[in-house]
Design a protein around this motif. Structure first.
Motif, PDB file in Angstrom:
ATOM      1  N   UNK A  17     -41.006  -0.729  14.539  1.00 51.32           N
ATOM      2  CA  UNK A  17     -40.937  -1.261  15.888  1.00 51.32           C
ATOM      3  C   UNK A  17     -40.272  -0.301  16.865  1.00 51.32           C
ATOM      4  N   UNK A  18     -39.222   0.368  16.420  1.00 48.56           N
ATOM      5  CA  UNK A  18     -38.561   1.334  17.299  1.00 48.56           C
ATOM      6  C   UNK A  18     -39.410   2.592  17.493  1.00 48.56           C
ATOM      7  N   UNK A  19     -40.201   2.934  16.481  1.00 45.30           N
ATOM      8  CA  UNK A  19     -41.126   4.048  16.664  1.00 45.30           C
ATOM      9  C   UNK A  19     -42.193   3.694  17.695  1.00 45.30           C
ATOM     10  N   UNK A  20     -42.667   2.454  17.661  1.00 52.31           N
ATOM     11  CA  UNK A  20     -43.630   2.015  18.666  1.00 52.31           C
ATOM     12  C   UNK A  20     -43.005   2.015  20.057  1.00 52.31           C
ATOM     13  N   UNK A  21     -41.738   1.623  20.148  1.00 48.00           N
ATOM     14  CA  UNK A  21     -41.051   1.663  21.446  1.00 48.00           C
ATOM     15  C   UNK A  21     -40.891   3.099  21.930  1.00 48.00           C
ATOM     16  N   UNK A  22     -40.654   4.033  20.989  1.00 47.03           N
ATOM     17  CA  UNK A  22     -40.521   5.447  21.374  1.00 47.03           C
ATOM     18  C   UNK A  22     -41.845   5.996  21.889  1.00 47.03           C
ATOM     19  N   UNK A  23     -42.948   5.642  21.226  1.00 46.94           N
ATOM     20  CA  UNK A  23     -44.257   6.085  21.698  1.00 46.94           C
ATOM     21  C   UNK A  23     -44.589   5.467  23.055  1.00 46.94           C
ATOM     22  N   UNK A  24     -44.197   4.212  23.250  1.00 46.57           N
ATOM     23  CA  UNK A  24     -44.409   3.591  24.552  1.00 46.57           C
ATOM     24  C   UNK A  24     -43.602   4.304  25.632  1.00 46.57           C
TER      25      UNK A  24
ATOM     26  N   UNK B 235     -37.558  26.596  35.883  1.00 46.90           N
ATOM     27  CA  UNK B 235     -37.570  25.239  36.427  1.00 46.90           C
ATOM     28  C   UNK B 235     -38.139  24.237  35.424  1.00 46.90           C
ATOM     29  N   UNK B 236     -39.217  24.631  34.729  1.00 51.76           N
ATOM     30  CA  UNK B 236     -39.815  23.726  33.748  1.00 51.76           C
ATOM     31  C   UNK B 236     -38.859  23.497  32.579  1.00 51.76           C
ATOM     32  N   UNK B 237     -38.214  24.558  32.091  1.00 50.70           N
ATOM     33  CA  UNK B 237     -37.282  24.419  30.979  1.00 50.70           C
ATOM     34  C   UNK B 237     -36.096  23.542  31.366  1.00 50.70           C
ATOM     35  N   UNK B 238     -35.619  23.687  32.598  1.00 53.61           N
ATOM     36  CA  UNK B 238     -34.515  22.842  33.058  1.00 53.61           C
ATOM     37  C   UNK B 238     -34.940  21.385  33.147  1.00 53.61           C
ATOM     38  N   UNK B 239     -36.165  21.137  33.606  1.00 51.82           N
ATOM     39  CA  UNK B 239     -36.674  19.763  33.691  1.00 51.82           C
ATOM     40  C   UNK B 239     -36.813  19.150  32.304  1.00 51.82           C
ATOM     41  N   UNK B 240     -37.301  19.928  31.340  1.00 57.90           N
ATOM     42  CA  UNK B 240     -37.438  19.430  29.970  1.00 57.90           C
ATOM     43  C   UNK B 240     -36.063  19.112  29.384  1.00 57.90           C
ATOM     44  N   UNK B 241     -35.085  19.964  29.650  1.00 55.02           N
ATOM     45  CA  UNK B 241     -33.744  19.750  29.109  1.00 55.02           C
ATOM     46  C   UNK B 241     -33.132  18.454  29.619  1.00 55.02           C
ATOM     47  N   UNK B 242     -33.436  18.064  30.850  1.00 58.03           N
ATOM     48  CA  UNK B 242     -32.888  16.814  31.379  1.00 58.03           C
ATOM     49  C   UNK B 242     -33.563  15.588  30.769  1.00 58.03           C
ATOM     50  N   UNK B 243     -34.814  15.705  30.340  1.00 59.49           N
ATOM     51  CA  UNK B 243     -35.536  14.562  29.775  1.00 59.49           C
ATOM     52  C   UNK B 243     -35.348  14.442  28.270  1.00 59.49           C
ATOM     53  N   UNK B 244     -34.844  15.478  27.628  1.00 57.95           N
ATOM     54  CA  UNK B 244     -34.786  15.500  26.174  1.00 57.95           C
ATOM     55  C   UNK B 244     -33.782  14.507  25.588  1.00 57.95           C
ATOM     56  N   UNK B 245     -32.582  14.323  26.133  1.00 67.89           N
ATOM     57  CA  UNK B 245     -31.623  13.409  25.480  1.00 67.89           C
ATOM     58  C   UNK B 245     -32.139  11.994  25.274  1.00 67.89           C
ATOM     59  N   UNK B 246     -32.855  11.440  26.244  1.00 68.51           N
ATOM     60  CA  UNK B 246     -33.366  10.076  26.076  1.00 68.51           C
ATOM     61  C   UNK B 246     -34.437  10.016  24.992  1.00 68.51           C
ATOM     62  N   UNK B 247     -35.267  11.050  24.885  1.00 74.06           N
ATOM     63  CA  UNK B 247     -36.282  11.074  23.832  1.00 74.06           C
ATOM     64  C   UNK B 247     -35.645  11.236  22.454  1.00 74.06           C
TER      65      UNK B 247
ATOM     66  N   UNK C  69     -32.618  10.158  21.657  1.00 74.14           N
ATOM     67  CA  UNK C  69     -31.965   8.882  21.351  1.00 74.14           C
ATOM     68  C   UNK C  69     -32.961   7.862  20.815  1.00 74.14           C
ATOM     69  N   UNK C  70     -34.182   7.893  21.296  1.00 74.32           N
ATOM     70  CA  UNK C  70     -35.182   6.951  20.808  1.00 74.32           C
ATOM     71  C   UNK C  70     -35.609   7.187  19.378  1.00 74.32           C
ATOM     72  N   UNK C  71     -35.415   8.404  18.861  1.00 74.67           N
ATOM     73  CA  UNK C  71     -35.807   8.713  17.480  1.00 74.67           C
ATOM     74  C   UNK C  71     -34.786   8.249  16.459  1.00 74.67           C
ATOM     75  N   UNK C  72     -33.542   8.008  16.873  1.00 74.45           N
ATOM     76  CA  UNK C  72     -32.501   7.670  15.908  1.00 74.45           C
ATOM     77  C   UNK C  72     -32.786   6.352  15.206  1.00 74.45           C
ATOM     78  N   UNK C  73     -33.334   5.388  15.909  1.00 79.54           N
ATOM     79  CA  UNK C  73     -33.614   4.118  15.271  1.00 79.54           C
ATOM     80  C   UNK C  73     -34.933   4.060  14.540  1.00 79.54           C
ATOM     81  N   UNK C  74     -35.714   5.144  14.594  1.00 81.26           N
ATOM     82  CA  UNK C  74     -37.043   5.161  13.965  1.00 81.26           C
ATOM     83  C   UNK C  74     -37.041   5.859  12.615  1.00 81.26           C
ATOM     84  N   UNK C  75     -35.878   5.982  11.996  1.00 82.21           N
ATOM     85  CA  UNK C  75     -35.799   6.581  10.671  1.00 82.21           C
ATOM     86  C   UNK C  75     -35.217   7.966  10.633  1.00 82.21           C
ATOM     87  N   UNK C  76     -34.860   8.540  11.777  1.00 82.48           N
ATOM     88  CA  UNK C  76     -34.259   9.869  11.820  1.00 82.48           C
ATOM     89  C   UNK C  76     -32.748   9.708  12.000  1.00 82.48           C
TER      90      UNK C  76
END
Length: 486
Positions: free
Chosen positions: A168-175, A254-266, A268-275
């Motif tokens: 279920x948390x993996x499905x939430x991460x994909x969503x 600029x793209x690398x900086x934008x990716x770095x800001x979005x990475x923590x939330x992604x 965090x979503x993997x921790x409950x999906x078995x990682x």
């Protein structure tokens, strides 16, 4: 007298409702082919007043032209298959299937990556996390990819409710991935390699003191000799591929900086999906991982292997054949998913496919997701619903598959309307062996494991080099680089 009723065992959840997106049309032509067929009929009818022979010639020529579009083999039209043969033969005539680097190479003195990754770049970005972040850039497609190394918790001795919660948390991460504005592709790769015990021997040698008791040294020596038998190393990566908008001036920084800001939330979503632990892969780790895939025998030798630079991460020589790919010390074959499992499956459906195989140098199972944006998903599920109704309605008697397809389309539309995400997905499996003579034996074992999951795989003929690169954490989006449209 008191009767005690035993509680019923919890019912294991099932998953499924996968649909193959196909547009309806006359005689299996699809929308474009149907439009061409109507155009041919109009032209033939209009020329009847001029010449019957001309009208007949137009009709016959149109049928010959549309026949390859109507005939399908394994989901591909005859026109695509013919074009694939032609492109493959032209590539062989120009020697594009052979890659050689080094002093005798007309291509490059350094050992750069071949094929799609030949122009790729590797940056390292400081993100404020504990480890720096490696970003792979493919300039021709404007794709930026980051890879996350995950320590998975596995499924052994885990209660079924916990596994259902992970799914279920993996499905939430994909969503959540569907709502990332720049995310083009998310890929989960599981690589298994036979463990030769090099890491264990190095760790024991480093921690053993010279004046240790003889009995302790003997026990440790026995552990080094016996423990690697039947053991395997399992690595799991999550690769996220981003593409910046066409508007605006987006530099690499600029793209690398934008990716770095979005990475923590992604992450965090993997921790409950078995990682349990998710670590961004640095540039050196990425280069070493890619280099080990192209030269598996050297990577398996005892000792610490230094991380090469990105310009030296490729093979010394590589040759692509019809159904295999020879690279340095290994020979690989890659299979792609033709059809997802029909009906419902359990959460352990792909576990046998990802299990280690001691007879292979390496095996990678990559599940590739390409999410739709919420707006595109809403239009897609409604279109699929109309197409399913149209396909069933044009037949004199709808088949059972048509009925199931309508129910699946209705359920997908309902779930999307209640907030679920919609993604395209496929599976690629790469097996690497030391000798090409045992490739067929390895294929038989993999097909047996895929059969247990009711997954239909087929060899990626004429595309072995590109499919091999697509299973690596480098962010290769195959449809973008395809010469022939799917």
């Amino acid at each position: 007298m008191t009767t005690i009723q035993q509680p019923a065992a919890p019912q294991q959840r099932t998953y499924g409702n996968w649909r193959r997106g196909e547009r309806p049309g006359l005689f299996g032509l699809g929308p474009v082919g149907t439009g061409l067929a109507f155009a041919v009929m109009v032209c033939a009818t209009g020329t009847l007043v001029v010449s019957q022979w001309l009208a007949l010639a137009i009709a016959v020529g149109g049928m010959v032209m549309l026949l390859p579009l109507a005939v399908r083999f394994h989901g591909r039209t005859g026109a695509q298959i013919i074009a694939g043969h032609v492109v493959w033969q032209l590539g062989r005539a120009r020697r594009r299937h052979v890659y050689l680097t080094g002093m005798a190479s007309p291509v490059s003195l350094s050992h750069r990556l071949p094929g799609i990754l030949a122009r790729s770049l590797l940056f390292e970005v400081e993100t404020g996390l504990r480890e720096p972040l490696g970003v792979v850039v493919i300039p021709q497609s404007r794709h930026y990819t980051v890879a996350l190394r995950c320590q998975t918790e596995g499924m052994e001795l885990v209660d079924q409710p916990v596994l259902d919660q992970r799914v279920g948390r993996m499905a939430a991460w994909l969503s959540a991935c569907c709502r990332e504005p720049m995310l083009e592709q998310a890929q989960i790769t599981v690589e298994t390699t036979p463990d030769q015990g090099a890491a264990l021997a190095a760790e024991i040698a480093q921690t053993t003191v010279p004046n240790a008791p003889a009995a302790a040294k003997k026990v440790l020596a026995d552990i080094i000799r016996t423990y690697p038998v039947g053991a395997a190393q399992v690595d799991t990566w999550v690769s996220l591929t981003f593409k910046p908008p066409t508007r605006g001036r987006w530099t690499h920084e600029a793209v690398c900086a934008e990716i770095a800001t979005r990475l923590p939330s992604l992450i965090a979503g993997l921790h409950g999906a078995g990682a349990s632990v998710v670590t961004p892969m640095a540039a050196a780790d990425l280069a070493l991982t890619v280099s080990s895939a192209y030269d598996p025998v050297t990577a398996a030798r005892p000792g610490v292997r230094p991380a090469p630079g990105w310009d030296a991460a490729g093979p010394v020589a590589a040759q692509e054949s019809w159904d295999r790919y020879r690279h340095d010390s290994g020979v690989s074959r890659t299979w792609g998913m033709v059809e997802a499992p029909r009906g419902s499956v359990y959460s352990s459906a792909f576990s046998r496919l990802t299990d280690p195989d001691p007879t292979l140098l390496r095996k990678r199972v990559a599940i590739i997701y390409r999410p739709y944006t919420p707006a595109a998903a809403a239009a897609l599920v409604e279109r699929d619903r109309r197409d399913a109704l149209f396909t069933a309605g044009k037949k004199r008697q709808a088949t059972a598959r048509d009925t199931v397809d309508i129910l699946a389309a209705e359920q997908a539309a309902h779930e999307e309307a209640t907030g679920a995400g919609v993604t395209r997905f496929t599976v690629l499996v790469t097996a690497t062996v030391a000798d090409a003579d045992i490739l067929d034996e390895a294929e038989a074992r993999l097909m047996a494991r895929a059969g247990e999951a009711r997954l239909t795989l087929r060899c990626m003929y004429r595309s072995q080099a590109a499919a091999f690169a697509a299973t690596l954490p480098t962010g290769v989006v195959l449809p973008v680089h395809a010469t022939i449209p799917f």
